[in-house]
Design an enzyme around this catalytic site. Structure first.
Site, PDB file in Angstrom:
ATOM      1  N   HIS A 258     136.994  23.605  32.682  1.00 42.21           N
ATOM      2  CA  HIS A 258     138.137  23.015  31.976  1.00 42.21           C
ATOM      3  C   HIS A 258     137.810  21.618  31.468  1.00 42.21           C
ATOM      4  CE1 HIS A 258     141.320  26.015  32.850  1.00 42.21           C
ATOM      5  NE2 HIS A 258     140.510  26.308  33.847  1.00 42.21           N
TER       6      HIS A 258
ATOM      7  N   CYS B 153     137.683  29.073  29.959  1.00 41.80           N
ATOM      8  CA  CYS B 153     137.970  29.850  31.166  1.00 41.80           C
ATOM      9  C   CYS B 153     138.203  31.327  30.820  1.00 41.80           C
ATOM     10  CB  CYS B 153     139.141  29.238  31.925  1.00 41.80           C
ATOM     11  SG  CYS B 153     139.178  29.701  33.673  1.00 41.80           S
TER      12      CYS B 153
ATOM     13  N   GLU C 221     139.517  19.906  29.482  1.00 41.17           N
ATOM     14  CA  GLU C 221     140.740  19.094  29.427  1.00 41.17           C
ATOM     15  C   GLU C 221     141.021  18.450  30.767  1.00 41.17           C
ATOM     16  OE1 GLU C 221     142.301  22.692  31.417  1.00 41.17           O
ATOM     17  OE2 GLU C 221     140.797  22.272  29.882  1.00 41.17           O
TER      18      GLU C 221
END
Length: 376
Positions: free
Chosen positions: A352, A268, A354
């Site tokens: 993202h 990001c 994650e």
């Protein structure tokens, strides 16, 4: 319920009901299209300086709990929903959403036509607004919104970074359900040392790194290259974070000095800073990408990944130097979603992997970073 009002800088005003804290706050009004994961959204430091509008109509139905937080506290300016659930039903719930916001001092507003607000932002673009429970005069609020600072040109990273370095050893929660999507490394195997530069990092990122048997040291986003290299890392991670990356000269300089010395992986804001460090330029998106359902094409594999995203700026592909290439593209608007340096072990993605909360399609990127550290 007491009244609350949201006034936008273009003169548009919405009247609803207050929940959470009371008071008045300004921020960039944005929207998130995720159906779940509101606690992860609330605790994401990337929302610093923003008032979040959820497009899903019912929020708060599963309460909040201490395990799903993504940072040390709530960093957003305000929170807007169509309907606040009066009941919470989840065996992990420990508190109600309205109490959670009140304790954190975050103003919430419900009972407005969030579809109308989101359609207005999509047409006119994200803009500054004022959310208030104390001043309910339309003209006064609009004037305040016009006078409030926007995100462009502001350094919001310094408002959310940790004060000092620390070690991280927490692994993924058993509720993460990622055992089949990320290759576990044996405890007796290689344990590369990752220095994670925290610009406003979501905690699920170091959890993933620790789950891969990495030793993780977190340093503030203001860390110099000398401070990073003094920790003798095998790889450097560049985290997500809030706002405009262009004022962050200190971060760009650090990354420039680290390129070619250690493998680098950015997510990001981390990718945007990596791009700026290589000579690319940044521009502000009309209303940004925020949600857990964004399609991205991996140009190297040809696969489409459903991704979680939260950003209002993007790298300009037309300014890409010869030694950098685009690896991923957002299929909604063809913006840059991933880059890779051709001669240095450095890559980044705009989304993202994650994904807390969100899809698991992109978890392989952590494994790629792990392997790059083993190669050296």
């Amino acid at each position: 319920m007491p009244a609350a009002k949201l006034a936008l800088e273009d003169g548009t005003v919405f009247t609803g009901e207050n929940f959470g804290a009371v008071g008045e706050i300004s921020g960039e009004v944005v929207f998130n299209t995720s159906m779940t994961g509101y606690q992860e959204i609330l605790t994401d430091p990337s929302y610093r300086g923003q008032i979040i509008t959820m497009t899903y109509p019912l929020i708060g139905n599963y309460g909040v709990n201490p395990e799903d937080v993504e940072s040390s506290g709530l960093k957003l300016s305000g929170f807007i929903v169509r309907e606040l659930s009066r009941r919470r039903s989840n065996f992990r719930s420990s508190a109600a959403l309205e109490d959670y916001l009140a304790e954190a001092g975050v103003i919430g507003m419900s009972g407005i036509d969030t579809r109308a607000l989101v359609k207005h932002i999509r047409t006119a673009g994200a803009m500054t607004g004022v959310l208030s429970t104390t001043d309910l005069d339309d003209a006064s609020l609009v004037a305040k919104a016009k006078a409030s600072p926007g995100l462009v040109g502001r350094d919001l990273v310094n408002e959310v970074i940790p004060e000092k370095s620390y070690s991280w050893d927490e692994k993924l929660s058993p509720w993460a359900n990622v055992a089949s999507t990320i290759e576990k490394q044996p405890a007796s195997g290689p344990q590369p040392h990752v220095v994670a530069i925290d610009y406003g990092m979501k905690w699920n990122i170091p959890r993933h790194l620790a789950d891969l048997n990495c030793r993780v040291t977190v340093v503030p986003g203001t860390a110099t290259s000398a401070e990073v290299l003094a920790l003798e890392p095998d790889g450097v991670f560049l985290s997500n974070g809030p706002g405009d990356p262009r004022p962050l000269d200190y971060a760009i300089r650090t990354i420039q000095e680290l390129l070619g010395k250690k493998p680098i992986f950015g997510i990001c804001l981390g990718q945007q800073l990596l791009g700026l460090a290589t000579g690319m330029e940044i521009y502000k998106l009309k209303f940004g990408h925020r949600g857990a359902n964004q399609p991205v094409m991996n140009k190297q594999s040809g696969c489409v990944e459903i991704t979680s995203q939260n950003h209002g700026f993007a790298l300009d592909a037309k300014t890409m130097p010869d030694d950098v290439e685009v690896t991923h593209v957002n299929l909604n608007d063809d913006t840059v979603s991933g880059i890779r340096h051709k001669t240095h072990a450095a890559f980044g993605v705009q989304y993202h992997p994650e994904a807390s909360a969100g899809p698991h399609d992109s978890r392989y990127l952590f494994e790629q970073f792990y392997q790059s550290m083993l190669v050296g």
